[in-house]
Design a protein around this motif. Structure first.
Motif, PDB file in Angstrom:
ATOM      1  N   PHE A  44      46.024  86.063  -7.702  1.00  0.00           N
ATOM      2  CA  PHE A  44      44.821  85.317  -8.042  1.00  0.00           C
ATOM      3  C   PHE A  44      44.545  85.377  -9.545  1.00  0.00           C
ATOM      4  O   PHE A  44      44.288  84.355 -10.191  1.00  0.00           O
ATOM      5  CB  PHE A  44      43.645  85.897  -7.242  1.00  0.00           C
ATOM      6  CG  PHE A  44      42.291  85.479  -7.727  1.00  0.00           C
ATOM      7  CD1 PHE A  44      41.810  84.208  -7.454  1.00  0.00           C
ATOM      8  CD2 PHE A  44      41.498  86.352  -8.445  1.00  0.00           C
ATOM      9  CE1 PHE A  44      40.557  83.822  -7.899  1.00  0.00           C
ATOM     10  CE2 PHE A  44      40.249  85.974  -8.891  1.00  0.00           C
ATOM     11  CZ  PHE A  44      39.773  84.705  -8.626  1.00  0.00           C
ATOM     12  N   ILE A  45      44.649  86.588 -10.105  1.00  0.00           N
ATOM     13  CA  ILE A  45      44.372  86.740 -11.541  1.00  0.00           C
ATOM     14  C   ILE A  45      45.409  85.984 -12.368  1.00  0.00           C
ATOM     15  O   ILE A  45      45.076  85.220 -13.271  1.00  0.00           O
ATOM     16  CB  ILE A  45      44.341  88.238 -11.942  1.00  0.00           C
ATOM     17  CG1 ILE A  45      43.139  88.912 -11.268  1.00  0.00           C
ATOM     18  CG2 ILE A  45      44.259  88.406 -13.452  1.00  0.00           C
ATOM     19  CD1 ILE A  45      43.130  90.416 -11.379  1.00  0.00           C
ATOM     20  N   LEU A  46      46.687  86.181 -11.984  1.00  0.00           N
ATOM     21  CA  LEU A  46      47.754  85.490 -12.714  1.00  0.00           C
ATOM     22  C   LEU A  46      47.606  83.979 -12.607  1.00  0.00           C
ATOM     23  O   LEU A  46      47.676  83.264 -13.608  1.00  0.00           O
ATOM     24  CB  LEU A  46      49.119  85.903 -12.141  1.00  0.00           C
ATOM     25  CG  LEU A  46      49.705  87.207 -12.655  1.00  0.00           C
ATOM     26  CD1 LEU A  46      50.957  87.549 -11.872  1.00  0.00           C
ATOM     27  CD2 LEU A  46      50.057  87.082 -14.122  1.00  0.00           C
ATOM     28  N   ALA A  47      47.384  83.503 -11.372  1.00  0.00           N
ATOM     29  CA  ALA A  47      47.293  82.057 -11.155  1.00  0.00           C
ATOM     30  C   ALA A  47      46.062  81.499 -11.857  1.00  0.00           C
ATOM     31  O   ALA A  47      46.139  80.429 -12.472  1.00  0.00           O
ATOM     32  CB  ALA A  47      47.237  81.753  -9.662  1.00  0.00           C
ATOM     33  N   THR A  53      44.378  78.293 -18.437  1.00  0.00           N
ATOM     34  CA  THR A  53      44.879  78.025 -19.788  1.00  0.00           C
ATOM     35  C   THR A  53      45.582  76.681 -19.871  1.00  0.00           C
ATOM     36  O   THR A  53      45.420  75.971 -20.849  1.00  0.00           O
ATOM     37  CB  THR A  53      45.836  79.129 -20.251  1.00  0.00           C
ATOM     38  OG1 THR A  53      46.822  79.290 -19.255  1.00  0.00           O
ATOM     39  CG2 THR A  53      45.108  80.431 -20.473  1.00  0.00           C
ATOM     40  N   SER A  54      46.342  76.332 -18.816  1.00  0.00           N
ATOM     41  CA  SER A  54      47.048  75.048 -18.928  1.00  0.00           C
ATOM     42  C   SER A  54      46.057  73.901 -18.842  1.00  0.00           C
ATOM     43  O   SER A  54      46.228  72.885 -19.504  1.00  0.00           O
ATOM     44  CB  SER A  54      48.141  74.921 -17.872  1.00  0.00           C
ATOM     45  OG  SER A  54      47.555  74.845 -16.618  1.00  0.00           O
ATOM     46  N   SER A  55      44.991  74.069 -18.050  1.00  0.00           N
ATOM     47  CA  SER A  55      44.022  72.989 -17.959  1.00  0.00           C
ATOM     48  C   SER A  55      43.218  72.865 -19.240  1.00  0.00           C
ATOM     49  O   SER A  55      42.916  71.770 -19.683  1.00  0.00           O
ATOM     50  CB  SER A  55      43.071  73.222 -16.797  1.00  0.00           C
ATOM     51  OG  SER A  55      43.771  73.112 -15.607  1.00  0.00           O
ATOM     52  N   PHE A 363      44.700  70.486 -12.845  1.00  0.00           N
ATOM     53  CA  PHE A 363      46.007  70.181 -13.406  1.00  0.00           C
ATOM     54  C   PHE A 363      46.947  71.314 -13.052  1.00  0.00           C
ATOM     55  O   PHE A 363      46.833  72.415 -13.571  1.00  0.00           O
ATOM     56  CB  PHE A 363      45.880  70.024 -14.926  1.00  0.00           C
ATOM     57  CG  PHE A 363      47.203  69.896 -15.614  1.00  0.00           C
ATOM     58  CD1 PHE A 363      47.954  68.738 -15.488  1.00  0.00           C
ATOM     59  CD2 PHE A 363      47.724  70.945 -16.359  1.00  0.00           C
ATOM     60  CE1 PHE A 363      49.184  68.625 -16.102  1.00  0.00           C
ATOM     61  CE2 PHE A 363      48.958  70.839 -16.973  1.00  0.00           C
ATOM     62  CZ  PHE A 363      49.682  69.667 -16.847  1.00  0.00           C
ATOM     63  N   ILE A 364      47.828  71.050 -12.099  1.00  0.00           N
ATOM     64  CA  ILE A 364      48.791  72.064 -11.689  1.00  0.00           C
ATOM     65  C   ILE A 364      50.166  71.420 -11.706  1.00  0.00           C
ATOM     66  O   ILE A 364      50.345  70.334 -11.182  1.00  0.00           O
ATOM     67  CB  ILE A 364      48.498  72.565 -10.256  1.00  0.00           C
ATOM     68  CG1 ILE A 364      47.148  73.264 -10.219  1.00  0.00           C
ATOM     69  CG2 ILE A 364      49.572  73.532  -9.792  1.00  0.00           C
ATOM     70  CD1 ILE A 364      46.742  73.694  -8.841  1.00  0.00           C
ATOM     71  N   SER A 365      51.107  72.099 -12.332  1.00  0.00           N
ATOM     72  CA  SER A 365      52.454  71.536 -12.332  1.00  0.00           C
ATOM     73  C   SER A 365      53.354  72.403 -11.460  1.00  0.00           C
ATOM     74  O   SER A 365      53.060  73.581 -11.227  1.00  0.00           O
ATOM     75  CB  SER A 365      52.994  71.490 -13.759  1.00  0.00           C
ATOM     76  OG  SER A 365      53.165  72.800 -14.228  1.00  0.00           O
ATOM     77  N   ALA A 366      54.442  71.803 -11.004  1.00  0.00           N
ATOM     78  CA  ALA A 366      55.406  72.543 -10.185  1.00  0.00           C
ATOM     79  C   ALA A 366      55.940  73.726 -10.978  1.00  0.00           C
ATOM     80  O   ALA A 366      56.182  74.801 -10.424  1.00  0.00           O
ATOM     81  CB  ALA A 366      56.538  71.625  -9.772  1.00  0.00           C
TER      82      ALA A 366
END
Lengths: 405, 226
Positions: A44-47, A53-55, A363-366
């Protein structure tokens, strides 16, 4: 063995072993649920960190798409000062410069609500612009922005419970009050940009802050050839040594250094989470409990092969880690995109006074999911199998010699 | 027929702690008979049972099962022979705690890939034969000593092996339960199974159903009586 049995046996074998694995997990319910929770928390923390950050970088790229290539600020005693418009000519004459425009913007602290607003005078050329890919930040009905009126961002409207037609009383530089009427609210792709924003007419802005007609907050420079941006920036410094050009790439770099894998808060969160994971995986890898060893002995004695035992442990690791992975990822999605990064918000966003209702665009990428998978599921599964392999290669006769206690 | 030809087993070979458990055993074990390996502890009974049951390999010598040499086979093949051909009854039931009686009984058959429903049906039938079917869903730690051993026997029979190997099966049973166990062995014999028991319990060794007693001491055969 008949044909049908032969055809079904590999699946039935997996099923039998999974059955045993599940009942094994259920037997040590408290331990495994605890393990699962801890594991899911790390994922959870990592994700959350990765999604956030990516969003935010994605938001940043949205912002930057509308940002001028170069912003030139006037410096006085090392601080940002008002830019004299007469100096614009010198910048216009720099080779490679396509257009120069003065900007008026500033901050206003509303002590009644304890909120800080960003006040911007919309550039004349843009005020009629329709929303497009090139100008994705915000748009408004320019006709509404007459003297004495303002257009406010969603955050401002929310905090002040304001809607169209209401007024905000601004205290000017000299203590006098200026009432400005809300003509409209902003619609925006990114609330991060527009939440605390107030669009104000030039005249009202100058009156509010006592800024003379010959001055702007800073100027923006458009460059003909984007590859010449650094050259143009250095030429501007040469022509106007008391100015500071800020190149768009520099802003991008700043965002990167704060939010990328190796920088800023990310490194703190990532290293803490990875450290926790390493300790956790090491604990698994360092050995099996005496009870687990005895069980493996029994399984081998009753006819399980080494590969059956390893398969069983593989399923155990896979079931625990996949459950934790999906639980962690789903929770992180809810956390980042639905609750507005409740936990990270104060630490990472740095919005000093007026917190935007921070709904990041999902925004989630593979690539992110695969990275996370390889950071968590794969090492955990391996960490589960290795000690089992060591225990499973013992001769099955060891079980014969056990007293069973 | 199980044939052992000059079988030796040395533990920790080449080290100061080297120990010879079996010092050259030659023996024929006939099918459909009850054979008892008798001797004090440390005489090599369990080691010999392990070699016969394909649980471990001899250091030297040969083991033949129905004329086929099995002593040199790799682990995978030995396991395959073991789980299809041998059923093991240990000194203690060796059931897995926390699991139900039924799951414990089905355990040896899981890797064989038999359809679950058929396996379950067979396990329940086995529990029925040994009068423990009412305990099928109970956890094994709730069983009495006798019940636990009967469950362990059902588990040993789940793959319908031709050979039953029992290591000191009466060591933890009282006289009544020991007699009951021997009755079970008698039934195995009637069904045409080969039974090999390691024991020094007179109740086992002197039982009328035992066909042959192999006396062992210090890893060697001292004599055989029928």
């Amino acid at each position: 063995m008949d044909y049908e049995t032969q055809m079904r046996s590999p699946i039935e074998r997996q099923r039998g072993i999974i059955d045993f694995t599940l009942s094994s997990l259920m037997r040590r319910k408290v331990k495994n649920v605890g393990l699962l929770c801890l594991y899911a928390l790390i994922v959870f923390i990592l994700a959350s960190a990765i999604f956030f950050t990516s969003s935010i970088k994605k938001e940043a790229s949205l912002i930057l798409r509308g940002t001028p290539e170069i912003i030139v600020q006037k410096m006085a005693a090392g601080r940002h000062d008002l830019f004299p418009l007469r100096d614009m000519e010198a910048v216009k004459n720099v080779r490679g410069v396509a257009a120069v425009e003065g900007r008026l913007w500033g901050y206003y602290f509303d002590d009644r609500l304890g909120a800080n607003y960003t006040l911007i005078v919309p550039p004349a050329a843009r005020s009629s612009a329709e929303p497009s890919e090139a100008r994705p930040l915000f748009w408004f009905n320019a006709a509404a922005l007459e003297p004495g009126t303002i257009v406010i961002g969603e955050g401002v409207a929310r905090v002040g419970k304001l809607s169209k037609g209401d007024s905000i009383a601004f205290t000017a530089y000299d203590g006098s009050t200026i009432d400005l009427k809300v003509a409209d609210t902003l619609s925006s792709k990114s609330e991060l940009v527009s939440s605390d924003l107030i669009l104000i007419g030039e005249e009202d802005f100058r009156k509010l802050f006592d800024i003379g007609k010959d001055y702007a907050t800073d100027i923006t420079v458009e460059v003909k050839n984007p590859r010449e941006i650094p050259t143009v920036a250095s030429k501007i410094t040469r022509v106007l040594p008391d100015t500071r050009p800020i190149v768009r790439d520099e802003i991008l770099r700043t965002y990167d250094s704060i939010f990328n894998w190796r920088g800023g808060m990310m490194i703190v969160i990532l290293s803490a989470a990875i450290l926790a994971f390493v300790i956790f995986a090491w604990d698994k890898a360092s050995g099996l409990s005496a009870e687990e060893r005895q069980e493996i002995g029994i399984l081998k004695a009753v006819g399980w092969e080494t590969s059956d035992v390893i398969l069983m442990k593989f399923w155990e690791g896979a079931i625990v880690s996949l459950t934790a992975y999906f639980a962690g990822v789903i929770l992180a999605y809810v956390h980042v995109f639905l609750t507005g990064s409740l936990i990270f918000e104060p630490a990472l966003k740095g919005w000093s006074v007026l917190y935007p209702h921070f709904s990041l665009t999902p925004f989630i990428s593979a690539e992110q999911l695969i990275t996370l998978f390889f950071l968590t599921v794969v090492p955990y599964t391996i960490a589960t199998i290795v000690p089992t392999w060591r225990a499973a290669i013992i001769d099955p006769d060891a079980a014969m010699r056990q007293t069973g206690e | 027929m199980i044939e052992l030809i000059n079988v030796k087993k040395v533990f920790n070979a080449g080290r100061p702690s080297e120990f010879t458990a079996l010092g050259g055993i030659s023996l024929n074990i006939e099918d459909r008979k009850v054979t008892v390996l008798k001797g004090p502890s440390g005489s090599g009974k369990t080691t010999l049972l392990c070699i016969i049951g394909c649980m471990s390999r001899p250091t030297a010598g040969r083991v033949r099962l129905d004329g086929r040499e099995i002593s040199g086979l790799p682990e995978r093949f030995l396991t395959d022979i073991r789980r299809k051909g041998f059923g093991f009854i240990f000194q203690v039931p060796n059931l897995i705690r926390g699991m139900s009686v039924l799951e414990n009984v089905m355990l040896p058959a899981y890797p064989l890939g038999e359809p679950h429903a058929r396996l379950k049906e067979r396990a329940i039938r086995g529990l029925n034969d040994f009068h423990v079917s009412t305990k099928a869903t109970s956890k094994v730690e709730w069983l009495s000593g006798g019940e636990a051993q009967r469950v362990a026997i059902v588990r040993a029979l789940i793959n319908d092996p031709d050979v039953i190997i029992a290591d000191e099966p009466t060591a933890h049973l009282d006289t009544h339960l020991s007699y009951l166990f021997m009755e079970i062995v008698e039934n195995f014999k009637k069904e045409g199974k080969t039974v090999i028991i390691a024991s020094h319990d007179p109740l086992v060794c002197e039982s009328r159903i035992v066909d042959s007693v192999i006396n062992m001491r210090d890893g060697r055969i001292e004599g055989e009586s029928s």
